[in-house]
Motif scaffolding. Structure first.
Motif, PDB file in Angstrom:
ATOM      1  N   GLN A   1       0.837  -1.201   0.000  1.00 40.59           N
ATOM      2  CA  GLN A   1       0.000   0.000   0.000  1.00 40.59           C
ATOM      3  C   GLN A   1       0.871   1.248   0.000  1.00 40.59           C
TER       4      GLN A   1
ATOM      5  N   TRP B   1      -4.565  -1.499  -1.995  1.00 43.27           N
ATOM      6  CA  TRP B   1      -5.173  -1.154  -0.714  1.00 43.27           C
ATOM      7  C   TRP B   1      -5.136  -2.434   0.110  1.00 43.27           C
TER       8      TRP B   1
ATOM      9  N   ARG C   1      -5.105  -1.141  -6.891  1.00 43.85           N
ATOM     10  CA  ARG C   1      -5.602   0.229  -7.084  1.00 43.85           C
ATOM     11  C   ARG C   1      -6.094   0.474  -8.500  1.00 43.85           C
ATOM     12  N   GLU C   2      -5.611  -0.291  -9.455  1.00 45.64           N
ATOM     13  CA  GLU C   2      -6.122  -0.134 -10.815  1.00 45.64           C
ATOM     14  C   GLU C   2      -7.604  -0.525 -10.889  1.00 45.64           C
TER      15      GLU C   2
ATOM     16  N   MET D   1      -9.642  -0.404  -7.952  1.00 48.99           N
ATOM     17  CA  MET D   1     -10.325   0.451  -6.983  1.00 48.99           C
ATOM     18  C   MET D   1      -9.400   1.627  -6.660  1.00 48.99           C
ATOM     19  N   PRO D   2      -9.422   2.666  -7.500  1.00 47.98           N
ATOM     20  CA  PRO D   2      -8.490   3.784  -7.318  1.00 47.98           C
ATOM     21  C   PRO D   2      -8.662   4.531  -5.995  1.00 47.98           C
ATOM     22  N   GLU D   3      -9.898   4.580  -5.481  1.00 50.21           N
ATOM     23  CA  GLU D   3     -10.170   5.297  -4.232  1.00 50.21           C
ATOM     24  C   GLU D   3     -10.993   4.428  -3.309  1.00 50.21           C
ATOM     25  N   LEU D   4     -10.852   4.672  -2.011  1.00 49.77           N
ATOM     26  CA  LEU D   4     -11.680   3.974  -1.038  1.00 49.77           C
ATOM     27  C   LEU D   4     -13.112   4.494  -1.130  1.00 49.77           C
ATOM     28  N   PRO D   5     -14.096   3.621  -0.891  1.00 49.18           N
ATOM     29  CA  PRO D   5     -15.480   4.080  -0.957  1.00 49.18           C
ATOM     30  C   PRO D   5     -15.820   4.971   0.244  1.00 49.18           C
ATOM     31  N   GLU D   6     -16.897   5.721   0.121  1.00 53.11           N
ATOM     32  CA  GLU D   6     -17.367   6.578   1.212  1.00 53.11           C
ATOM     33  C   GLU D   6     -18.233   5.802   2.201  1.00 53.11           C
TER      34      GLU D   6
END
Length: 196
Positions: A58, A68, A98-99, A101-106
């Protein structure tokens, strides 16, 4: 009208949310599983492995980064038996490239299937991890799974074979130093997982 004799009501996510916070709750195929918090050896194995992978994969410290790596994420999968209902599983560790899931969910949970999961097994939950959760992970397309047993001091490695399910690979034991997919870019010292 009540439930027919012998037929239990299917648990829902509302039932899961009502579980006290000092317990771990998972919902698989309409059954609520309420488990105790992990024992010290279990927690140590998960923490030590997570620390090694988090730094290298990470953060990119001593490894390639690009992932992640999370402790005890709540995964939501469609319930295969009831359209519109969900399962909620909590692996000890999970990883997403990360490719994908580029960002963590809200949200407080994840709808995207991880690329890798790790379950730390103990005698009280081994059958649940192997017989209930592993098939769900395969059904949802998790590509890599590890089962860590801190009492037996083993790391079992599984890869998903499309159309066939899990293929068991190597079983690493004791103080072995290993490179294991999908994290074979670094060497893991398994002795760090076993409390002394």
């Amino acid at each position: 009208m009540g439930q027919p004799a012998g037929k239990q009501r299917r648990a829902t996510y509302a039932d899961l949310k009502a579980v006290p916070p000092h317990r771990v709750a998972e919902l698989v195929r309409g059954t609520l599983h309420v488990l105790p918090r992990p024992a010290p050896r279990h927690a140590n194995a998960a923490s030590a492995l997570g620390a090694d992978l988090h730094g290298a994969f990470q953060r990119g410290r001593g490894g390639p980064g690009g992932w992640w790596i999370l402790d005890e994420p709540e995964l939501h999968f469609p319930d295969p038996e009831v359209p519109g209902e969900e399962e909620a599983l909590v692996p000890d560790l999970a990883g997403w490239r990360r490719e994908r899931m580029p960002e963590l969910p809200e949200t407080a949970y994840f709808l995207r299937t991880p690329d890798w999961i790790c379950e730390v097994v103990s005698p009280s939950i081994a059958a649940f991890d192997r017989d209930e959760k592993m098939p769900a992970y395969a059904r949802e397309g998790v590509r890599h799974a590890w089962l860590v047993d801190p009492l037996q001091r083993t790391l079992e490695v599984f890869s998903l074979v499309p159309g066939r399910g899990w293929e068991r690979g190597a079983v690493h034991r004791g103080a072995a130093r290993v490179r294991v997919e999908p994290f074979d870019a670094i060497e893991l010292d398994l002795s760090a997982l076993w409390a002394k």
